[in-house]
Design a protein around this motif. Structure first.
Motif, PDB file in Angstrom:
ATOM      1  N   LEU A  15      27.963  15.078  70.527  1.00 27.14           N
ATOM      2  CA  LEU A  15      27.380  15.903  69.726  1.00 27.14           C
ATOM      3  C   LEU A  15      26.446  14.948  68.750  1.00 27.14           C
ATOM      4  N   ILE A  16      26.974  13.866  68.362  1.00 27.90           N
ATOM      5  CA  ILE A  16      26.223  12.964  67.698  1.00 27.90           C
ATOM      6  C   ILE A  16      25.239  12.189  68.493  1.00 27.90           C
ATOM      7  N   GLY A  17      25.525  11.864  69.508  1.00 27.82           N
ATOM      8  CA  GLY A  17      25.032  10.936  70.464  1.00 27.82           C
ATOM      9  C   GLY A  17      23.430  11.817  70.821  1.00 27.82           C
ATOM     10  N   ARG A  18      23.642  12.965  71.111  1.00 24.84           N
ATOM     11  CA  ARG A  18      22.565  13.815  71.486  1.00 24.84           C
ATOM     12  C   ARG A  18      21.648  14.001  70.577  1.00 24.84           C
ATOM     13  N   GLN A  19      22.203  14.501  69.103  1.00 21.99           N
ATOM     14  CA  GLN A  19      21.057  14.634  67.965  1.00 21.99           C
ATOM     15  C   GLN A  19      20.563  13.331  67.710  1.00 21.99           C
ATOM     16  N   LEU A  20      21.269  12.161  67.531  1.00 26.27           N
ATOM     17  CA  LEU A  20      20.662  10.998  67.257  1.00 26.27           C
ATOM     18  C   LEU A  20      19.600  10.519  68.293  1.00 26.27           C
ATOM     19  N   SER A  21      19.956  10.888  69.548  1.00 27.61           N
ATOM     20  CA  SER A  21      18.749  10.523  70.542  1.00 27.61           C
ATOM     21  C   SER A  21      17.525  11.205  70.482  1.00 27.61           C
ATOM     22  N   LYS A  22      17.605  12.664  69.861  1.00 31.22           N
ATOM     23  CA  LYS A  22      16.407  13.478  69.543  1.00 31.22           C
ATOM     24  C   LYS A  22      15.758  12.871  68.495  1.00 31.22           C
ATOM     25  N   LYS A  23      16.511  12.568  67.571  1.00 32.86           N
ATOM     26  CA  LYS A  23      15.977  12.022  66.204  1.00 32.86           C
ATOM     27  C   LYS A  23      15.018  10.973  66.431  1.00 32.86           C
ATOM     28  N   ILE A  24      15.396   9.831  67.242  1.00 31.51           N
ATOM     29  CA  ILE A  24      14.644   8.763  67.466  1.00 31.51           C
ATOM     30  C   ILE A  24      13.956   8.717  68.635  1.00 31.51           C
ATOM     31  N   GLY A  25      14.053   9.896  69.422  1.00 35.10           N
ATOM     32  CA  GLY A  25      13.085   9.980  70.561  1.00 35.10           C
ATOM     33  C   GLY A  25      13.486   9.152  71.758  1.00 35.10           C
ATOM     34  N   VAL A  26      14.679   8.866  72.052  1.00 35.02           N
ATOM     35  CA  VAL A  26      14.976   8.109  73.208  1.00 35.02           C
ATOM     36  C   VAL A  26      15.855   9.196  74.156  1.00 35.02           C
ATOM     37  N   PRO A  27      16.085   8.723  75.341  1.00 33.07           N
ATOM     38  CA  PRO A  27      16.820   9.471  76.245  1.00 33.07           C
ATOM     39  C   PRO A  27      18.278   9.410  75.785  1.00 33.07           C
ATOM     40  N   PHE A  28      19.114  10.339  76.219  1.00 32.51           N
ATOM     41  CA  PHE A  28      20.500  10.470  75.858  1.00 32.51           C
ATOM     42  C   PHE A  28      21.218  10.838  77.364  1.00 32.51           C
ATOM     43  N   TYR A  29      22.237   9.861  77.289  1.00 34.10           N
ATOM     44  CA  TYR A  29      23.241   9.811  78.444  1.00 34.10           C
ATOM     45  C   TYR A  29      24.729  10.098  78.135  1.00 34.10           C
ATOM     46  N   ASP A  30      25.355  10.680  78.925  1.00 34.21           N
ATOM     47  CA  ASP A  30      26.778  10.953  78.423  1.00 34.21           C
ATOM     48  C   ASP A  30      27.676  11.028  79.821  1.00 34.21           C
ATOM     49  N   THR A  31      28.617  10.005  79.828  1.00 37.70           N
ATOM     50  CA  THR A  31      29.178   9.996  81.239  1.00 37.70           C
ATOM     51  C   THR A  31      29.766  10.992  81.738  1.00 37.70           C
ATOM     52  N   ASP A  32      30.447  11.828  80.744  1.00 42.23           N
ATOM     53  CA  ASP A  32      31.181  12.993  81.524  1.00 42.23           C
ATOM     54  C   ASP A  32      30.263  13.844  82.051  1.00 42.23           C
ATOM     55  N   GLU A  33      28.982  14.121  81.480  1.00 42.13           N
ATOM     56  CA  GLU A  33      28.126  14.995  82.024  1.00 42.13           C
ATOM     57  C   GLU A  33      27.565  14.507  83.311  1.00 42.13           C
ATOM     58  N   ILE A  34      27.262  12.914  83.351  1.00 43.95           N
ATOM     59  CA  ILE A  34      26.864  12.567  84.687  1.00 43.95           C
ATOM     60  C   ILE A  34      27.733  12.780  85.698  1.00 43.95           C
ATOM     61  N   ILE A  35      29.167  12.461  85.496  1.00 40.83           N
ATOM     62  CA  ILE A  35      30.057  12.555  86.491  1.00 40.83           C
ATOM     63  C   ILE A  35      30.107  14.156  86.865  1.00 40.83           C
ATOM     64  N   GLU A  36      30.156  14.962  85.949  1.00 43.80           N
ATOM     65  CA  GLU A  36      30.209  16.365  86.445  1.00 43.80           C
ATOM     66  C   GLU A  36      29.068  16.847  87.110  1.00 43.80           C
ATOM     67  N   LYS A  37      28.146  16.364  86.866  1.00 45.43           N
ATOM     68  CA  LYS A  37      26.695  16.547  87.594  1.00 45.43           C
ATOM     69  C   LYS A  37      26.942  16.140  89.077  1.00 45.43           C
ATOM     70  N   LYS A  38      27.240  14.918  89.086  1.00 48.88           N
ATOM     71  CA  LYS A  38      27.430  13.980  90.568  1.00 48.88           C
ATOM     72  C   LYS A  38      28.411  14.949  91.424  1.00 48.88           C
ATOM     73  N   LEU A  39      29.761  15.261  90.854  1.00 48.20           N
ATOM     74  CA  LEU A  39      30.784  15.675  91.801  1.00 48.20           C
ATOM     75  C   LEU A  39      30.645  17.255  91.691  1.00 48.20           C
ATOM     76  N   GLY A  40      29.744  17.734  90.997  1.00 45.55           N
ATOM     77  CA  GLY A  40      29.777  19.198  91.028  1.00 45.55           C
ATOM     78  C   GLY A  40      31.199  19.746  90.570  1.00 45.55           C
ATOM     79  N   LYS A  41      31.817  19.293  89.710  1.00 46.26           N
ATOM     80  CA  LYS A  41      33.319  19.662  89.153  1.00 46.26           C
ATOM     81  C   LYS A  41      33.106  19.408  87.645  1.00 46.26           C
TER      82      LYS A  41
END
Ligand code: S3P
Length: 176
Positions: A15-41
């Motif tokens: 939550l903090i990472g996503r909002q911080l990235s928005k505030k400073i205008g840089v891309p946000f990455y989250d390993t759990d999300e990346i893994i979930e997307k990659k494996l479709g689980k």
């Protein structure tokens, strides 16, 4: 600006990472999300299908294969820094910040989200406290290798972000 958030489950990294990235205008990455997307689980499903050891291997590959831009905020799963010496890998990738939350507060937050937590899902409520106590103590040792520690136990998301932004030495200069 390369910011990497580490910390125990339910400390607010994503939550903090996503909002911080928005505030400073840089891309946000989250390993759990990346893994979930990659494996479709979901992470839960991955634990059930392949077990924790395999998940740790996937986390390691995720970090090794990440193609990060010049500026970013990255939030990593609570256990990721604690396996395969990945805390040191993270320290090489950018400014690591340990978002510290007291155990009691973590315990309260996790009690209400136990079913989304593969490490807790099979535990009886009465065993969760002692399990978390032990895990928290082990992981504190690892997280303390992060380059910065910020105690956010009594801060909300906005206060945390303000605090991070005000400590500009955490945040590399514009041209980086
Ligand atoms: C884990 C934390 C989770 C997720 C998985 C394992 C852990 O991420 O990676 O359930 O070992 O602490 P969050 O810290 O984002 O909840």
């Amino acid at each position: 600006m390369k910011i990497i958030l580490v910390g125990f489950m339910a400390c607010g990294k994503s939550l903090i990472g996503r909002q911080l990235s928005k505030k400073i205008g840089v891309p946000f990455y989250d390993t759990d999300e990346i893994i979930e997307k990659k494996l479709g689980k979901t992470v839960n499903e991955i634990f059930i299908a392949f077990g924790e050891n395999h998940f740790r291997e996937i986390e390691k590959q995720c970090i090794e294969n990440l193609k990060l831009p010049e500026n970013f905020v990255l939030s990593v799963g609570g256990g990721l820094p604690c396996f395969n010496n990945l805390i040191y890998e993270l320290n090489n990738l950018g400014s690591t910040i340990f978002l510290k939350v007291d155990l009691e507060e973590i315990y309260q937050r996790l009690l209400s989200s136990k079913n989304n937590r593969p490490l807790l899902i099979n535990l009886d409520d009465k065993d969760i406290r002692s399990y978390l106590q032990e895990l928290y103590a082990q992981r504190l040792n690892i997280y303390s290798n992060a380059q910065f520690t910020l105690d956010v136990t009594h801060m909300n998301v906005n206060q945390t972000i303000e605090h991070l932004l005000n400590n500009v030495n955490l945040l590399p200069q514009k041209d980086q």
